[in-house]
Write a protein that holds these residues in place. Structure first.
Motif, PDB file in Angstrom:
ATOM      1  N   ARG A 121      -0.350   8.633   6.721  1.00 10.23           N
ATOM      2  CA  ARG A 121      -1.674   9.145   6.588  1.00 10.23           C
ATOM      3  C   ARG A 121      -1.957  10.174   8.112  1.00 10.23           C
ATOM      4  O   ARG A 121      -2.618  11.110   7.902  1.00 10.23           O
ATOM      5  CB  ARG A 121      -2.564   7.871   6.607  1.00 10.23           C
ATOM      6  CG  ARG A 121      -2.736   7.375   5.350  1.00 10.23           C
ATOM      7  CD  ARG A 121      -3.949   6.421   5.136  1.00 10.23           C
ATOM      8  NE  ARG A 121      -4.070   5.467   5.842  1.00 10.23           N
ATOM      9  CZ  ARG A 121      -3.658   4.217   5.798  1.00 10.23           C
ATOM     10  NH1 ARG A 121      -3.114   3.668   4.874  1.00 10.23           N
ATOM     11  NH2 ARG A 121      -3.649   3.432   6.840  1.00 10.23           N
ATOM     12  N   LYS A 122      -1.336   9.605   8.899  1.00  9.48           N
ATOM     13  CA  LYS A 122      -1.558  10.259  10.232  1.00  9.48           C
ATOM     14  C   LYS A 122      -0.822  11.621  10.084  1.00  9.48           C
ATOM     15  O   LYS A 122      -1.314  12.756  10.496  1.00  9.48           O
ATOM     16  CB  LYS A 122      -0.659   9.605  11.495  1.00  9.48           C
ATOM     17  CG  LYS A 122      -0.974  10.435  12.734  1.00  9.48           C
ATOM     18  CD  LYS A 122      -0.635   9.351  13.720  1.00  9.48           C
ATOM     19  CE  LYS A 122       1.003   9.381  13.894  1.00  9.48           C
ATOM     20  NZ  LYS A 122       1.438   8.469  14.972  1.00  9.48           N
ATOM     21  N   ILE A 123       0.405  11.622   9.554  1.00  7.14           N
ATOM     22  CA  ILE A 123       1.352  13.001   9.455  1.00  7.14           C
ATOM     23  C   ILE A 123       0.396  14.035   8.557  1.00  7.14           C
ATOM     24  O   ILE A 123       0.366  15.094   8.884  1.00  7.14           O
ATOM     25  CB  ILE A 123       2.504  12.680   8.773  1.00  7.14           C
ATOM     26  CG1 ILE A 123       3.631  11.952   9.832  1.00  7.14           C
ATOM     27  CG2 ILE A 123       3.236  13.982   8.574  1.00  7.14           C
ATOM     28  CD1 ILE A 123       4.888  11.509   9.182  1.00  7.14           C
ATOM     29  N   LYS A 124      -0.174  13.447   7.562  1.00  6.27           N
ATOM     30  CA  LYS A 124      -0.887  14.289   6.437  1.00  6.27           C
ATOM     31  C   LYS A 124      -2.093  14.741   7.397  1.00  6.27           C
ATOM     32  O   LYS A 124      -2.402  15.700   6.839  1.00  6.27           O
ATOM     33  CB  LYS A 124      -1.177  13.487   5.109  1.00  6.27           C
ATOM     34  CG  LYS A 124       0.253  13.251   4.364  1.00  6.27           C
ATOM     35  CD  LYS A 124      -0.095  12.408   3.164  1.00  6.27           C
ATOM     36  CE  LYS A 124       0.936  12.178   2.355  1.00  6.27           C
ATOM     37  NZ  LYS A 124       0.827  11.369   1.035  1.00  6.27           N
TER      38      LYS A 124
ATOM     39  N   ASP B 185      11.323   9.410   2.232  1.00 10.17           N
ATOM     40  CA  ASP B 185      10.939   8.386   3.412  1.00 10.17           C
ATOM     41  C   ASP B 185       9.454   8.249   3.871  1.00 10.17           C
ATOM     42  O   ASP B 185       9.334   7.599   4.805  1.00 10.17           O
ATOM     43  CB  ASP B 185      12.144   8.279   4.242  1.00 10.17           C
ATOM     44  CG  ASP B 185      12.381   9.405   5.094  1.00 10.17           C
ATOM     45  OD1 ASP B 185      11.353  10.452   5.068  1.00 10.17           O
ATOM     46  OD2 ASP B 185      13.077   9.380   6.175  1.00 10.17           O
ATOM     47  N   LYS B 186       8.674   9.525   3.547  1.00 11.82           N
ATOM     48  CA  LYS B 186       7.552   9.745   4.326  1.00 11.82           C
ATOM     49  C   LYS B 186       7.388   9.951   5.493  1.00 11.82           C
ATOM     50  O   LYS B 186       6.425   9.635   6.167  1.00 11.82           O
ATOM     51  CB  LYS B 186       6.517   8.465   3.890  1.00 11.82           C
ATOM     52  CG  LYS B 186       6.628   8.121   2.430  1.00 11.82           C
ATOM     53  CD  LYS B 186       5.971   9.382   1.521  1.00 11.82           C
ATOM     54  CE  LYS B 186       6.086   8.781   0.145  1.00 11.82           C
ATOM     55  NZ  LYS B 186       5.929   9.904  -0.905  1.00 11.82           N
TER      56      LYS B 186
ATOM     57  N   GLU C  29       0.909  -1.069  -0.029  1.00 12.15           N
ATOM     58  CA  GLU C  29      -0.059   0.014  -0.127  1.00 12.15           C
ATOM     59  C   GLU C  29       0.897   1.195   0.119  1.00 12.15           C
ATOM     60  O   GLU C  29       1.766   1.422   0.742  1.00 12.15           O
ATOM     61  CB  GLU C  29      -0.877  -0.079   1.338  1.00 12.15           C
ATOM     62  CG  GLU C  29      -1.920   1.021   1.309  1.00 12.15           C
ATOM     63  CD  GLU C  29      -2.853   1.244   2.527  1.00 12.15           C
ATOM     64  OE1 GLU C  29      -3.780   1.946   2.722  1.00 12.15           O
ATOM     65  OE2 GLU C  29      -2.703   0.257   3.204  1.00 12.15           O
ATOM     66  N   TYR C  30       0.654   2.062  -0.952  1.00 15.66           N
ATOM     67  CA  TYR C  30       1.379   3.369  -1.216  1.00 15.66           C
ATOM     68  C   TYR C  30       1.500   4.373   0.119  1.00 15.66           C
ATOM     69  O   TYR C  30       2.383   4.853   0.662  1.00 15.66           O
ATOM     70  CB  TYR C  30       0.965   4.308  -2.240  1.00 15.66           C
ATOM     71  CG  TYR C  30       1.767   5.315  -2.731  1.00 15.66           C
ATOM     72  CD1 TYR C  30       1.199   6.583  -2.413  1.00 15.66           C
ATOM     73  CD2 TYR C  30       3.010   5.094  -3.263  1.00 15.66           C
ATOM     74  CE1 TYR C  30       1.964   7.494  -2.563  1.00 15.66           C
ATOM     75  CE2 TYR C  30       3.770   6.246  -3.666  1.00 15.66           C
ATOM     76  CZ  TYR C  30       3.378   7.479  -3.314  1.00 15.66           C
ATOM     77  OH  TYR C  30       4.201   8.667  -3.585  1.00 15.66           O
ATOM     78  N   TYR C  31       0.336   4.523   0.553  1.00 11.92           N
ATOM     79  CA  TYR C  31       0.197   5.256   1.874  1.00 11.92           C
ATOM     80  C   TYR C  31       0.179   4.569   3.187  1.00 11.92           C
ATOM     81  O   TYR C  31      -0.671   3.602   3.455  1.00 11.92           O
ATOM     82  CB  TYR C  31      -1.139   6.023   1.902  1.00 11.92           C
ATOM     83  CG  TYR C  31      -1.200   7.203   0.799  1.00 11.92           C
ATOM     84  CD1 TYR C  31      -0.595   8.320   0.803  1.00 11.92           C
ATOM     85  CD2 TYR C  31      -1.943   6.886  -0.231  1.00 11.92           C
ATOM     86  CE1 TYR C  31      -0.542   9.192  -0.353  1.00 11.92           C
ATOM     87  CE2 TYR C  31      -2.058   7.771  -1.404  1.00 11.92           C
ATOM     88  CZ  TYR C  31      -1.474   8.915  -1.054  1.00 11.92           C
ATOM     89  OH  TYR C  31      -1.359   9.853  -2.271  1.00 11.92           O
ATOM     90  N   THR C  32       1.328   4.672   3.823  1.00 16.05           N
ATOM     91  CA  THR C  32       1.255   3.749   5.102  1.00 16.05           C
ATOM     92  C   THR C  32       0.272   4.431   6.248  1.00 16.05           C
ATOM     93  O   THR C  32      -0.012   5.417   6.100  1.00 16.05           O
ATOM     94  CB  THR C  32       2.687   3.712   5.621  1.00 16.05           C
ATOM     95  OG1 THR C  32       3.113   5.257   5.901  1.00 16.05           O
ATOM     96  CG2 THR C  32       3.646   3.137   4.712  1.00 16.05           C
TER      97      THR C  32
END
Length: 399
Positions: free
Chosen positions: A8-11, A110-111, A1-4
């Motif tokens: 998602r929490k950071i965004k 590294d997101k 999955e692209y969004y870990t």
């Protein structure tokens, strides 16, 4: 999955934090998301020709394979089906200035870190504005309890770096000034070995420093990153005049035993020489006043009138204190007479130069030896080296 999950929490909290910060009238805008539709729709226009040919070759191979499957006599002996992928080609063009062009958020590769660019209404040179804005932003972050949610918020940029640079200078100014004053006091004690003389000279010195900064408040109204060290510089330059006055006064007072005539003779002889010395020292700083750089020009201006003020203070304030001591505590007058031991110590300097040729040769060797290292001095053009190491705002800025 692209969004870990962490990404998602950071965004998600970046969106909430931005919405809260934009309620502040001191913030003009916040940039942390970009419209990537234009790049996505026109990505083939940015791909190099050889990569396009490679992509076309893979697509054609897949088309040829599907056409062959329509043949009733087609037999797949390997049992494998070719499914072309373009991840290796897309990865070449996925990064733009360390950003993922397919990701709307200004997030690290590294997101793990997301960057919010906050543009305030005020100037970064206004330190009071920057400090107040920092307090308000930190309050918003604390109210959202981001640290408890596992999100660490750090601050950097020109506003924060300028504020931290100023705070570090102010924090360093106090110990430097105190160390300078303590060093001068220790040297005075070694020279005079009398706490009364040290007290008199230190009071005169601090009076001159205080008057100098009072004049600075009227003329300039501020200190900058260069002029913050002015107190230590003026203390080092100004104490000489006090030593010259007190030493010559004691000689005259021992000879005449009269306060007024001793002060008059001291000012007439040593005072004129000290005034000329102060003027020549001041002339060296006058050149700085014509610099376009405010740090140098203001430093030169403060140094010019500061040296004159301290020279006058070291003579007249010292004389005034001695007059008060003689009036209120006549028993202390005896300490101002030079005794036989001090006269002998004074003669030691004369005995040192009995053989001037030897002194000249030794001095020349030392001067030439040390001067040989002068060409090794290089100018450092990096302003970053002036900042504190391991400062969080600087580390974040570099990252």
């Amino acid at each position: 999955e692209y969004y870990t999950k962490n990404e998602r929490k950071i965004k998600r909290y970046a969106d909430k934090l931005t919405a809260e910060l934009l309620k502040d009238k001191d913030i003009r805008y916040i940039s942390y998301k970009y419209d990537t539709t234009f790049l996505k729709d026109r990505l083939p226009l940015y791909i190099k020709s050889h990569d396009m040919r490679e992509a076309r070759s893979r697509i054609k191979r897949k088309i040829d394979e599907e056409i062959e499957k329509l043949n009733p006599f087609y037999i797949n002996l390997t049992g494998e089906e070719y499914n072309p992928t373009f991840d290796d080609i897309l990865s070449k063009y996925q990064r733009l200035a360390k950003r993922d062009v397919f990701d709307a958020y200004n997030i690290a590769p590294d997101k793990g870190m997301l960057l919010l660019l906050v543009k305030p209404e005020g100037s970064f040179l206004d330190l009071n504005f920057t400090r107040n804005l920092e307090v308000k932003i930190k309050k918003v972050v604390a109210d959202m309890k981001l640290e408890e949610k596992g999100i660490h918020v750090a601050y950097s940029g020109s506003y924060k770096l300028n504020l931290d640079d100023y705070d570090s200078l102010v924090d360093a100014l106090k110990p430097i000034s105190i160390a300078s004053l303590v060093g001068i006091t220790i040297l005075l004690f070694i020279f005079f070995r009398n706490p009364l003389f040290i007290f008199v000279l230190v009071i005169s010195l601090l009076t001159g420093i205080t008057v100098t900064f009072g004049v600075t408040g009227l003329v300039i109204g501020r200190l900058n990153t260069v002029t913050t060290i002015m107190a230590a510089v003026l203390m080092g330059l100004g104490i000489d005049y006090g030593i010259q006055f007190l030493y010559r006064f004691r000689e005259e007072f021992t000879l005449r035993d009269d306060f007024m005539s001793s002060v008059t003779e001291t000012i007439y002889h040593t005072g004129i020489a000290s005034l000329i010395s102060a003027l020549t020292t001041t002339s060296a700083f006058i050149v700085l006043m014509f610099s376009d750089f405010k740090g140098f020009s203001e430093f030169g201006l403060i140094a010019c009138y500061g040296i004159i003020i301290i020279a006058i203070s070291m003579y007249f304030v010292t004389a005034l204190q001695i007059a008060i001591i003689f009036r209120l505590a006549p028993s202390l007058k005896k300490y101002f007479y030079m005794n036989q031991r001090e006269s002998e110590e004074s003669n030691f300097a004369h005995r040192f130069f009995v053989k001037p040729k030897r002194v000249l040769i030794v001095s020349a060797v030392i001067i030439l030896g040390i001067s040989a290292f002068a060409p090794t001095v290089k100018f450092n053009y990096s302003g970053r080296d002036l900042l504190l190491e391991n400062q969080e705002s600087l580390l974040i800025y570099d990252e």
